[in-house]
Motif scaffolding. Structure first.
Motif, short mmCIF file in Angstrom:
data_model
loop_
_atom_site.label_atom_id
_atom_site.label_comp_id
_atom_site.label_asym_id
_atom_site.label_seq_id
_atom_site.Cartn_x
_atom_site.Cartn_y
_atom_site.Cartn_z
N LEU A 132 79.78 14.38 58.99
CA LEU A 132 81.08 15.21 58.47
C LEU A 132 81.30 15.43 56.78
CD1 LEU A 132 83.56 15.57 60.04
CD2 LEU A 132 84.36 13.38 59.62
N ASP A 133 81.43 16.30 57.17
CA ASP A 133 82.11 17.35 55.79
C ASP A 133 83.04 15.62 53.90
OD1 ASP A 133 83.93 19.27 53.83
OD2 ASP A 133 82.40 17.78 52.89
N PRO A 134 81.92 15.24 53.81
CA PRO A 134 82.59 14.06 53.18
C PRO A 134 84.34 14.46 52.42
CG PRO A 134 80.83 14.71 51.76
CD PRO A 134 81.11 14.67 53.50
N THR A 135 84.68 15.19 52.70
CA THR A 135 86.03 15.79 52.28
C THR A 135 87.09 15.32 52.94
OG1 THR A 135 85.24 18.15 52.44
CG2 THR A 135 86.09 17.21 50.19
N TYR A 136 86.58 15.18 53.78
CA TYR A 136 87.57 15.17 55.64
C TYR A 136 88.10 13.26 55.40
CZ TYR A 136 87.48 19.24 58.08
OH TYR A 136 86.43 20.37 57.94
N TYR A 137 87.40 12.83 54.32
CA TYR A 137 87.77 11.52 54.64
C TYR A 137 88.77 11.02 53.25
CZ TYR A 137 84.24 9.07 57.56
OH TYR A 137 83.12 9.38 58.45
N LEU A 138 88.36 11.93 52.62
CA LEU A 138 90.06 12.49 51.04
C LEU A 138 91.15 12.70 51.55
CD1 LEU A 138 87.29 13.27 48.18
CD2 LEU A 138 87.78 11.63 48.22
N TYR A 139 90.79 13.45 52.64
CA TYR A 139 91.85 14.39 53.64
C TYR A 139 92.96 12.60 54.18
CZ TYR A 139 90.79 18.99 52.82
OH TYR A 139 89.96 20.22 51.80
N LEU A 140 92.25 13.12 54.59
CA LEU A 140 92.67 11.40 55.08
C LEU A 140 94.12 10.68 54.96
CD1 LEU A 140 92.93 10.18 57.89
CD2 LEU A 140 91.35 9.15 58.25
N SER A 141 93.16 10.03 54.06
CA SER A 141 93.33 9.17 52.33
C SER A 141 94.81 9.85 51.59
CB SER A 141 92.29 8.93 51.14
OG SER A 141 92.85 8.25 50.26
N ALA A 142 95.00 11.28 51.29
CA ALA A 142 95.69 12.12 51.07
C ALA A 142 97.08 11.76 51.96
CB ALA A 142 95.77 13.77 50.63
N LEU A 143 96.56 12.29 53.71
CA LEU A 143 98.40 11.26 54.86
C LEU A 143 98.16 10.62 54.39
CD1 LEU A 143 98.58 13.67 57.12
CD2 LEU A 143 97.26 12.36 58.11
N LEU A 144 97.36 9.67 54.63
CA LEU A 144 98.08 8.20 54.80
C LEU A 144 98.88 8.05 53.68
CD1 LEU A 144 94.74 6.30 55.65
CD2 LEU A 144 96.62 6.35 57.07
N PHE A 145 98.51 8.62 52.78
CA PHE A 145 99.13 8.42 51.31
C PHE A 145 100.71 8.97 51.50
CE2 PHE A 145 99.54 6.57 46.74
CZ PHE A 145 100.63 7.73 46.03
N SER A 146 100.57 10.41 51.50
CA SER A 146 101.57 10.85 52.16
C SER A 146 102.74 10.30 53.02
CB SER A 146 101.47 12.28 51.94
OG SER A 146 100.44 12.77 52.67
N SER A 147 102.43 9.53 53.94
CA SER A 147 103.33 8.80 55.05
C SER A 147 103.82 8.26 54.93
CB SER A 147 102.36 9.17 56.72
OG SER A 147 101.38 9.50 56.20
#
Lengths: 333, 164, 101
Positions: free
Chosen positions: C4-19
């Motif tokens: 998997l493209d490793p930026t997806y982990y970063l996007y998940l982290s951003a989603l957790l942070f904003s929620s």
């Protein structure tokens, strides 16, 4: 993967025989005969009970919280059963290849508390809530002595991998077992056994599900097969902790027979099938001792239970950690 | 196969976060938090961080969630439903969180990874243990001290005083 | 082992942070706010674990962060129990006085 499939089948067969063995043990300790009607000397009694349980009506009360109520038994069973994945079977079949196998097992077992909390809260019932809060407090308090006593063994063997622990105890039979090679491990074994009884909610620690006081504790509202899943996970936890105790303290899948002169009894009773046989019979002996204790000792009150854990077992296990460290240093020098 | 496993854990995390954000029942949110924490532990295993996954399950899912559920059970009035009222701030909060999310996504989309291979192959638990006692020993001892202070402080704060 | 493209982990982290930020700002129950704080801390841990590829320092830092979070939640709940005994409410809108008089 192979060991996990084997343990699933073994667990299901084990529960059928364990319920029968428990009733017969209770009967003989109480000087009566137990089930004798169904099948030869009552051996098909558990099969009859299972058939009855499967066809019972699945009662769902109106006021329960639907989704947590239905999921709670599944979470308890999955948490207990996932702990079986790190157990080896014999010299060739090892468990899962995680570097911290024992640690992972202790972590996953502690997830069954979530299922018990969900069951107690979703049942919308005073007795369930009391039972589940007492059970959660008990399980969480006894996780500390179990972890510390297992840590004593890990200090001495130097590895968290259960297959390596069994390999370190092989070679000469009975005298290579951890509990005989390092006699300082007798008290950690006792602490492990007592805390294991408390982790699986067995008497003398079964206040959360005591039939005479709390109706049923956290499984009051469950009937039929869902209650069967709770009982399955209780027997599963008993078996899991017995197998872990057999691997850590009593030699795992190694044969207990020694070499007498030139008569090599040890190698004669080692092999794939022999290894599995020795491991499972040691575990079943520990299960029998757990059942024996259940019908001999009375139940502890909840404050006696908590004070046993926090005021006696935890300081004692910290002291044993220190003593095992000194033993290991003395062994190295 | 590995992509299916990654997709599965991502999906579980998103379901958990969705339940936390949208529910009004605090107990359901605590259960969804447990789901998020366990699926994050699965993601840590996929990222080859084994000890972190074990510690996450042991401390977070097996400790913090239980603390939170006990907190809910002990702080409710009678038998009313555990509602929250979010009528005041929810639009402002939604705007703010969307703004932060878009800022972070913009920054992360510029990231380029040359090689994402993991070069850690050895016994991680042993190496982390050795590193705790050699490289990071000061932090380790301070953490032990902080834990002791937190334990004593929390049990003193929460005890019932005798004239309550 | 990663396809998997490793930026997806970063996007998940951003989603957790904003929620997490959404939950902290908009919910009124104290336990809900603590759940939001947990989400924020987990997003930081995920970021640390993603970038810990060539050595173990990221993982070690994340373990320290988890331990400190556990301490913080324990003390926060002890304070909440005390506040609840005085005010009989765990709704942040009603806890707006410094003393109970």
């Amino acid at each position: 993967m192979l060991s996990l499939a084997f343990y699933l089948l073994f667990l299901l067969v084990f529960v059928v025989f364990a319920v029968y063995a428990e009733r017969k043990t209770a009967a003989f300790i109480q000087n009566r005969l137990g089930p004798m009607e169904v099948g030869p000397r009552g051996m098909l009694q558990t099969v009859a009970d299972l058939l009855k349980m499967i066809q019972k009506e699945d009662i769902k009360a109106d006021a329960v919280d639907k989704l947590p109520f239905l999921i709670a038994p599944i979470i308890v069973f999955v948490a207990v059963f996932a702990g079986f994945s790190v157990l080896p079977l014999n010299a060739e079949v090892a468990g899962s290849n995680v570097s911290g196998g024992l640690f992972l097992m202790l972590a996953i077992i502690s997830l069954d508390v979530l299922g018990i909390l969900m069951a107690g809260w979703a049942s919308n019932n005073k007795y369930s809530l009391f039972g589940s809060m007492r059970s959660v407090a008990q399980i969480v308090s006894y996780e500390i002595p179990i972890g510390l006593s297992v840590l004593c063994v890990v200090i001495i063997t130097g590895t968290l991998d259960l297959q390596k622990t069994s390999l370190l105890q092989s070679g000469r039979g009975l005298i290579d077992w951890n509990i005989i090679q390092h006699p300082v491990l007798i008290i950690p074994f006792l602490i492990f056994f007592i805390s294991g009884l408390a982790e699986s909610n067995r008497t003398p620690f079964d206040l959360p599900e005591s039939e005479s006081e709390l109706i049923g504790g956290y499984h009051t509202e469950y009937s039929g097969f869902r209650w069967g899943i709770f009982m399955l996970s209780e027997y599963g936890m008993m078996l899991l902790l017995s197998i872990v105790g057999a691997i850590l303290f009593f030699g795992g899948w190694n044969s207990p027979l020694v070499r007498i002169g030139s008569w090599d009894l040890y190698t004669m009773t080692s092999g794939t099938v022999w290894g599995t046989f020795w491991l499972l019979s040691k575990a079943l002996l520990l299960v029998f001792i757990q059942m024996w204790v259940r019908w001999t000792l009375p139940r502890l009150r909840v404050d006696q239970l908590m004070s046993l854990s926090w005021k006696y077992l935890t300081p004692l296990s910290i002291l044993m950690l220190f003593i095992c460290g000194i033993w290991k240093l003395w062994l190295i020098s | 196969m590995s992509e299916f496993v990654q997709f599965f854990f991502f999906l579980l995390t998103l379901i958990g976060v969705g339940v936390i954000v949208s529910t009004k029942n605090v107990v359901h949110a605590a259960y969804a938090l447990a789901l998020v924490l366990v699926s994050l532990a699965g993601i840590y295993v996929l990222l080859n961080a084994e000890l972190l996954a074990i510690v996450q399950i042991l401390l977070y899912a097996g400790g913090v969630v239980i603390l939170l559920v006990f907190g809910v059970m002990m702080t409710r009035r009678g038998s009313e439903d555990v509602l929250v009222s979010e009528s005041k701030n929810s639009i402002l909060a939604l705007a703010l969180s969307l703004a932060i999310f878009s800022l972070l996504v913009y920054v992360f989309s510029e990231a380029t990874f040359e090689s994402f291979e993991s070069t850690i192959t050895s016994d991680q638990v042993r190496e982390i243990g050795v590193s705790f006692l050699t490289n990071h020993i000061v932090a380790f001892e301070l953490i032990a001290f902080v834990l002791l202070v937190a334990l004593v402080g929390a049990s003193y704060l929460a005890k019932m005083s005798s004239n309550d | 082992m990663i396809e998997l493209d490793p930026t997806y982990y970063l996007y998940l982290s951003a989603l957790l942070f904003s929620s997490g930020i959404f939950v902290v700002i908009s919910k009124r129950n104290v336990i809900f706010v603590l759940i939001g704080i947990e989400l924020i801390l987990n997003s930081a841990n995920l970021l640390l674990a993603t970038f810990s590829r060539t050595d173990l320092n990221g993982q070690i830092f994340a373990i320290f962060s988890i331990v400190l979070t556990v301490c913080e939640v324990a003390i926060a709940l002890a304070i909440l129990l005390n506040v609840y005994r005085k005010y009989h409410s765990s709704n942040l809108d009603e806890l707006n006085e410094l003393s109970n008089e």
